[in-house]
Design an enzyme around this catalytic site. Structure first.
Site, mmCIF file in Angstrom:
data_model
loop_
_atom_site.group_PDB
_atom_site.id
_atom_site.type_symbol
_atom_site.label_atom_id
_atom_site.label_comp_id
_atom_site.label_asym_id
_atom_site.label_seq_id
_atom_site.Cartn_x
_atom_site.Cartn_y
_atom_site.Cartn_z
ATOM 1 N N ASP A 1 0.836 -1.200 0.000
ATOM 2 C CA ASP A 1 0.000 0.000 0.000
ATOM 3 C C ASP A 1 0.871 1.250 0.000
ATOM 4 O OD1 ASP A 1 -2.320 1.598 0.206
ATOM 5 O OD2 ASP A 1 -2.143 1.651 2.394
ATOM 6 N N HIS A 2 0.588 2.153 -0.904
ATOM 7 C CA HIS A 2 1.284 3.444 -0.999
ATOM 8 C C HIS A 2 2.798 3.299 -1.094
ATOM 9 C CE1 HIS A 2 -1.895 6.410 -0.762
ATOM 10 N NE2 HIS A 2 -2.488 5.657 0.136
ATOM 11 N N HIS B 1 -6.534 10.358 4.541
ATOM 12 C CA HIS B 1 -6.100 9.326 5.478
ATOM 13 C C HIS B 1 -6.187 9.836 6.919
ATOM 14 C CE1 HIS B 1 -3.901 8.206 1.701
ATOM 15 N NE2 HIS B 1 -4.461 7.052 2.020
ATOM 16 N N GLY B 2 -6.660 8.974 7.823
ATOM 17 C CA GLY B 2 -6.766 9.358 9.223
ATOM 18 C C GLY B 2 -8.215 9.409 9.661
ATOM 19 N N HIS C 1 -9.123 5.395 -1.346
ATOM 20 C CA HIS C 1 -8.274 5.407 -0.164
ATOM 21 C C HIS C 1 -8.946 6.232 0.925
ATOM 22 C CE1 HIS C 1 -4.311 3.733 -1.649
ATOM 23 N NE2 HIS C 1 -5.090 3.686 -2.709
ATOM 24 N N THR D 1 -6.882 3.118 9.349
ATOM 25 C CA THR D 1 -7.010 3.780 10.648
ATOM 26 C C THR D 1 -8.008 3.081 11.554
ATOM 27 O OG1 THR D 1 -6.419 5.914 9.665
ATOM 28 C CG2 THR D 1 -7.541 5.959 11.789
#
Length: 275
Positions: free
Chosen positions: A81-82, A174-175, A202, A227
């Site tokens: 991932d990433h 993200h988060g 994502h 997360t």
């Protein structure tokens, strides 16, 4: 059974649902996701974040994920991932990933295309499909959200790189969100019509269920959860009595909580009974 990224996304494409992709960090999170997948007869993607390859944790976690995937009765892909760059991709290939993501989305379009194409050209002959990203999906802590993925640039990107899947920026981050995001569903639909390949969302943690369902109807075929899986694991760890000192016993409730979380997302994405 261990399958590659294209094989598992083809299942989602055929069934018009989204593949749940869970970021795992240790044996217990792997166990929880696989328990959920087996119970609900669902294909799943196990992912390791790029940092784990950079810092070395994946040297230990990858064999666990691969063993779980090979033993599973349902299709499982093990994915990078990433991917931050060529070193992380090389380690992912060496450690047995059956899908890799290269994230060059912070670069201008032409450089993003060049980097992604190089990775795709290297991985495809080894049977490892590649996910790229166009439109930088940042963090909820960023000062401002990045520009949404443009339809014409998405088509150019896919045509010139040959990627098997495309992560797009359509309103997520993200988060943990301070305010629930509103996705650009029309943009997802337009990109899907232009590129014809599976699209990836994502930052799936915290996105309202109705937004997730609408994005799948518009063409999203893979949704990442990192997360919230971490919180599912850690919340139960923090609740567990310190009187339980045998680590295998201490971790049982944490594994069960990860499994419960994974089951909820498998059901939400429509992956139940799709194996």
């Amino acid at each position: 059974m261990l399958v590659n990224l294209k094989e598992i996304l083809d299942i989602a494409e055929k069934g018009a649902f989204a593949m749940p992709a869970f970021n795992v960090y240790n044996m217990e999170t792997v166990m929880g996701v696989i328990e959920a997948a087996e119970t609900l007869h669902a294909p799943v993607i196990l992912q390791n974040y790029s940092r784990l390859f950079t810092n070395g944790e994946s040297y230990y976690v990858a064999p666990i994920a691969l063993a779980a995937a090979q033993k599973a009765s349902v299709p499982v892909c093990f994915h990078l991932d990433h991917g931050a760059g060529y070193p992380e991709v090389a380690k992912a290939v060496r450690y047995g990933c059956t899908g890799v993501m290269i994230d060059a989305s912070a670069y201008p379009l032409e450089k993003n295309i060049a980097i992604t194409k190089t990775v795709n050209d290297l991985c495809l002959p080894m049977g490892i499909p590649v996910e790229g990203e166009l439109g930088h999906v940042g963090s909820v802590n960023d000062a401002e959200m990045g520009e949404y993925t443009k339809v014409d640039e998405a088509k150019q990107f896919v045509d010139e790189t040959g990627v098997a899947a495309l992560a797009v920026m359509v309103g997520t981050a993200h988060g943990r969100y301070k305010k629930a995001p509103k996705l650009d569903i029309d943009r997802i639909r337009e990109i899907k019509e232009a590129v014809k390949i599976p699209l990836v969302l994502h930052g799936g943690s915290g996105v309202p269920d109705e937004e997730i369902r609408a994005s799948i109807a518009a063409g999203i075929r893979k949704v990442n959860f990192g997360t919230d899986l971490c919180y599912a694991f850690l919340d139960k760890v923090f609740e567990t009595s310190r009187d339980i000192y045998a680590i295998d016993m201490f971790m049982k409730d944490a594994v069960a909580n990860v499994a419960a979380f994974a089951k909820s997302k498998i059901t939400l994405l429509g992956a139940e009974n799709q194996a």
